[in-house]
Design a protein around this motif. Structure first.
Motif, PDB file in Angstrom:
ATOM      1  N   GLU A 168      73.623  34.902  92.810  1.00 16.24           N
ATOM      2  CA  GLU A 168      74.800  35.333  93.558  1.00 16.24           C
ATOM      3  C   GLU A 168      76.015  34.627  92.983  1.00 16.24           C
ATOM      4  O   GLU A 168      75.894  33.504  92.461  1.00 16.24           O
ATOM      5  CB  GLU A 168      74.666  34.970  95.049  1.00 16.24           C
ATOM      6  CG  GLU A 168      73.452  35.550  95.750  1.00 16.24           C
ATOM      7  CD  GLU A 168      73.573  37.042  95.985  1.00 16.24           C
ATOM      8  OE1 GLU A 168      74.705  37.566  95.886  1.00 16.24           O
ATOM      9  OE2 GLU A 168      72.540  37.675  96.272  1.00 16.24           O
ATOM     10  N   PRO A 169      77.216  35.226  93.068  1.00 18.48           N
ATOM     11  CA  PRO A 169      78.409  34.546  92.565  1.00 18.48           C
ATOM     12  C   PRO A 169      78.626  33.165  93.184  1.00 18.48           C
ATOM     13  O   PRO A 169      79.220  32.293  92.554  1.00 18.48           O
ATOM     14  CB  PRO A 169      79.540  35.505  92.937  1.00 18.48           C
ATOM     15  CG  PRO A 169      78.894  36.856  92.949  1.00 18.48           C
ATOM     16  CD  PRO A 169      77.513  36.605  93.497  1.00 18.48           C
ATOM     17  N   ALA A 170      78.124  32.934  94.396  1.00 18.80           N
ATOM     18  CA  ALA A 170      78.333  31.653  95.079  1.00 18.80           C
ATOM     19  C   ALA A 170      77.346  30.578  94.658  1.00 18.80           C
ATOM     20  O   ALA A 170      77.515  29.411  95.021  1.00 18.80           O
ATOM     21  CB  ALA A 170      78.243  31.848  96.589  1.00 18.80           C
ATOM     22  N   ASP A 171      76.325  30.927  93.884  1.00 15.94           N
ATOM     23  CA  ASP A 171      75.303  29.947  93.519  1.00 15.94           C
ATOM     24  C   ASP A 171      75.884  28.852  92.625  1.00 15.94           C
ATOM     25  O   ASP A 171      76.651  29.118  91.701  1.00 15.94           O
ATOM     26  CB  ASP A 171      74.144  30.625  92.780  1.00 15.94           C
ATOM     27  CG  ASP A 171      73.283  31.471  93.691  1.00 15.94           C
ATOM     28  OD1 ASP A 171      73.464  31.386  94.925  1.00 15.94           O
ATOM     29  OD2 ASP A 171      72.433  32.215  93.178  1.00 15.94           O
ATOM     30  N   ARG A 172      75.458  27.618  92.904  1.00 12.22           N
ATOM     31  CA  ARG A 172      75.795  26.479  92.042  1.00 12.22           C
ATOM     32  C   ARG A 172      74.518  26.032  91.345  1.00 12.22           C
ATOM     33  O   ARG A 172      73.501  25.765  92.003  1.00 12.22           O
ATOM     34  CB  ARG A 172      76.407  25.343  92.862  1.00 12.22           C
ATOM     35  CG  ARG A 172      77.795  25.670  93.388  1.00 12.22           C
ATOM     36  CD  ARG A 172      78.407  24.500  94.143  1.00 12.22           C
ATOM     37  NE  ARG A 172      79.790  24.798  94.509  1.00 12.22           N
ATOM     38  CZ  ARG A 172      80.833  24.551  93.737  1.00 12.22           C
ATOM     39  NH1 ARG A 172      80.642  23.990  92.539  1.00 12.22           N
ATOM     40  NH2 ARG A 172      82.058  24.841  94.117  1.00 12.22           N
ATOM     41  N   ILE A 173      74.579  25.917  90.026  1.00 10.39           N
ATOM     42  CA  ILE A 173      73.365  25.644  89.262  1.00 10.39           C
ATOM     43  C   ILE A 173      73.535  24.447  88.323  1.00 10.39           C
ATOM     44  O   ILE A 173      72.628  24.109  87.574  1.00 10.39           O
ATOM     45  CB  ILE A 173      72.936  26.874  88.440  1.00 10.39           C
ATOM     46  CG1 ILE A 173      74.059  27.309  87.482  1.00 10.39           C
ATOM     47  CG2 ILE A 173      72.533  28.021  89.361  1.00 10.39           C
ATOM     48  CD1 ILE A 173      73.677  28.423  86.522  1.00 10.39           C
ATOM     49  N   GLY A 174      74.716  23.785  88.356  1.00 11.01           N
ATOM     50  CA  GLY A 174      74.986  22.740  87.384  1.00 11.01           C
ATOM     51  C   GLY A 174      75.623  21.499  87.981  1.00 11.01           C
ATOM     52  O   GLY A 174      75.438  21.175  89.156  1.00 11.01           O
ATOM     53  N   SER A 175      76.428  20.842  87.175  1.00 15.34           N
ATOM     54  CA  SER A 175      77.063  19.576  87.529  1.00 15.34           C
ATOM     55  C   SER A 175      78.549  19.768  87.808  1.00 15.34           C
ATOM     56  O   SER A 175      79.187  20.669  87.247  1.00 15.34           O
ATOM     57  CB  SER A 175      76.898  18.572  86.374  1.00 15.34           C
ATOM     58  OG  SER A 175      77.679  17.419  86.584  1.00 15.34           O
ATOM     59  N   GLN A 176      79.083  18.915  88.655  1.00 12.86           N
ATOM     60  CA  GLN A 176      80.525  18.933  88.917  1.00 12.86           C
ATOM     61  C   GLN A 176      81.318  18.296  87.787  1.00 12.86           C
ATOM     62  O   GLN A 176      82.535  18.436  87.735  1.00 12.86           O
ATOM     63  CB  GLN A 176      80.827  18.179  90.209  1.00 12.86           C
ATOM     64  CG  GLN A 176      80.182  18.759  91.457  1.00 12.86           C
ATOM     65  CD  GLN A 176      80.475  17.919  92.686  1.00 12.86           C
ATOM     66  OE1 GLN A 176      81.307  17.008  92.647  1.00 12.86           O
ATOM     67  NE2 GLN A 176      79.807  18.218  93.785  1.00 12.86           N
ATOM     68  N   TYR A 177      80.630  17.604  86.882  1.00 13.51           N
ATOM     69  CA  TYR A 177      81.323  16.762  85.907  1.00 13.51           C
ATOM     70  C   TYR A 177      81.008  17.190  84.472  1.00 13.51           C
ATOM     71  O   TYR A 177      79.966  17.791  84.192  1.00 13.51           O
ATOM     72  CB  TYR A 177      80.932  15.298  86.113  1.00 13.51           C
ATOM     73  CG  TYR A 177      81.223  14.820  87.515  1.00 13.51           C
ATOM     74  CD1 TYR A 177      82.526  14.509  87.901  1.00 13.51           C
ATOM     75  CD2 TYR A 177      80.208  14.732  88.461  1.00 13.51           C
ATOM     76  CE1 TYR A 177      82.802  14.093  89.197  1.00 13.51           C
ATOM     77  CE2 TYR A 177      80.478  14.317  89.756  1.00 13.51           C
ATOM     78  CZ  TYR A 177      81.774  14.000  90.123  1.00 13.51           C
ATOM     79  OH  TYR A 177      82.055  13.599  91.403  1.00 13.51           O
TER      80      TYR A 177
END
Length: 506
Positions: free
Chosen positions: A201-210
């Motif tokens: 989904e476009p809202a999915d987060r799969i990585g790092s903030q940095y």
């Protein structure tokens, strides 16, 4: 947390220096990857320092030119000043600077126009050669070395991984509250080791903030305080509004036919007044909980997020007017929960675009009667900007919509021609063409059927009879009835314009 300096890591504080000092790490003939995407997150100080260095080298009768890679277009402070100093030997993958454009088209600058999703793969595969230095703007550096990305991600991850040396610009004009908005994925690989990207989904987060950069690679840090170059969008004119109305009517039709859900499918939109008019129309149209999986967050999407029309927007960069940037910074806590900035090999990933069922909306320079689209070249030979990400989404989107006014140059040029003078998107990838005259849905039509729909629905009245006459004579020529053409006339419209200043028949 952050006081005057945004470089809190003790190991890196000793690497703070001036831009002129940092420029000494870049040498004649180097290939340099810089941050920047649609005027956001580009280095503000190093380009001018490199111009100074080039002038000093020339004073000593030495040459100084580099190969320049970025995410996409940047700003006059980067592309403009470096091109004006004749400092760029080769540029990729996309630009929109008038000085760059002039040098590309005069043969003074080499230019490689790439699909934006493929740039990282090209670099990792070695097709582009060695990357010597990465120059990346960031918002801040924590005590433990965690790096807060800036207002664009673009190819930054790839540049810092590929480069021998990294120079950071820490820009205090970028909001520290960008922290948490980014999602940088570290699971990419080259074939045969590539694995599925678990973004559903476009809202999915799969990585790092940095942004992860080994400290030993960082050779210099330059502290800056300069805003992104943000140009105001002009108010949509009557033509843009009519194009938008045609697209919105089409969406309503597709929903009624059951071919689109009530909240549509994830939106991808090019940048400019026409796309913003479409987004504004969607915002007024009673839609709720739409999503975007696109390259760039522009003014219209920010307004849609604020109103609730759009629930989430995934992109790789901002492209905001000054007023919209002020709105973002004043309400960034709200927007940080609804905006995700990814690297461009994820934001433009063709497999993800195909799987999510993207509605792709992009501009064109010209389209021909059979549905082929030219989005890069003027009169077949002169580069405008580049293909950007339009091909990533057009070929793989559930709907690929191309939009344009039906004429240009005060009516002297028809955007609908017998044969495009350069092909970026073939008839196989173009599903819908829209002008202020109307909309041509090309799905399920043969070439001759497409020609009639494109001419009757999209061509300007001043050129419609010319196009119908061409098509009728091509069909009667006996040269082949699948895609009828008169080869002696197919590009005569472009030739006529270059000779007379108009595509119209005398």
């Amino acid at each position: 947390m952050f006081s005057h300096s945004r470089v809190l890591c003790p190991d890196l504080q000793q690497k703070i220096m001036t831009a002129d000092q940092a420029a000494d790490f870049i040498h004649d003939g180097d290939t340099v990857g810089m941050s920047g995407f649609t005027g956001a997150g580009y280095p503000k100080a190093l380009p001018a320092a490199l111009v100074n260095k080039a002038q000093m080298e020339r004073d000593l009768r030495k040459t100084f030119k580099i190969n320049l890679w970025t995410g996409a277009s940047t700003a006059p402070e980067l592309d403009g000043v470096m091109a004006d100093a004749h400092e760029i030997n080769l540029r990729l993958p996309y630009q929109s600077d008038p000085i760059c454009r002039e040098q590309i088209n005069s043969g003074q600058m080499h230019y490689i126009d790439l699909h934006l999703s493929e740039v990282s793969q090209y670099a990792w595969s070695g097709f582009l050669g060695e990357l010597n230095v990465a120059v990346i703007e960031v918002a801040g550096i924590h005590e433990d070395g965690r790096i807060i990305p800036s207002s664009s991600v673009g190819n930054n991850k790839t540049w810092v991984e590929q480069a021998d040396k990294v120079i950071l610009e820490v820009n205090s004009q970028q909001s520290l509250k960008l922290e948490g908005m980014h999602d940088i994925y570290y699971g990419t690989a080259l074939p045969p080791h590539r694995k599925p990207i678990l973004l559903n989904e476009p809202a999915d987060r799969i990585g790092s903030q940095y942004l992860e950069i080994p400290k030993e690679k960082i050779v210099a840090i330059v502290e800056t305080s300069a805003p992104d170059r943000n140009s105001p969008f002009s108010s949509p004119d009557a033509v843009s509004e009519q194009i938008a109305a045609n697209i919105l009517e089409f969406f309503e039709h597709e929903i009624k036919r059951g071919r689109l859900p009530a909240n549509l499918l994830p939106l991808q939109s090019g940048v400019g007044n026409i796309p913003n008019a479409v987004l504004s129309g969607l915002d007024r149209g009673g839609y709720k909980n739409l999503t975007a999986f696109t390259e760039v967050i522009q003014d219209g999407m920010l307004q849609m997020l604020k109103s609730g029309t759009l629930s989430v927007a995934s992109a790789t960069a901002f492209s905001l007017s000054p007023d919209a940037l002020k709105e973002l910074n004043e309400n960034i806590d709200f927007y940080r929960e609804k905006i995700i900035l990814r690297q461009q090999d994820i934001s433009n990933n063709p497999e993800i675009a195909r799987r999510l069922g993207i509605i792709a909306m992009n501009g064109l320079i010209e389209a021909d009667i059979y549905g082929n689209v030219n989005s890069t070249h003027i009169m077949g030979t002169r580069m405008m900007n580049g293909i950007g990400g339009s091909g990533d989404f057009a070929r793989n989107g559930y709907l690929s919509i191309f939009m344009t006014p039906s004429t240009a140059k005060n009516g002297a040029i028809s955007a609908i021609v017998p044969m495009v003078s350069h092909v970026d998107h073939t008839e196989h990838d173009v599903k819908v063409i829209v002008t202020e005259q109307g909309l041509a849905d090309l799905r399920g039509l043969s070439p001759r059927q497409r020609a009639k729909v494109v001419i009757n629905n999209c061509a300007h009245p001043d050129f419609k009879e010319q196009l119908l006459d061409y098509h009728e004579r091509a069909c009667a020529s006996g040269r082949g009835m699948h895609t009828p053409h008169l080869l002696s006339e197919a590009l005569s419209w472009h030739e006529r314009y270059e000779q007379t200043g108009s595509m119209r028949l005398a």
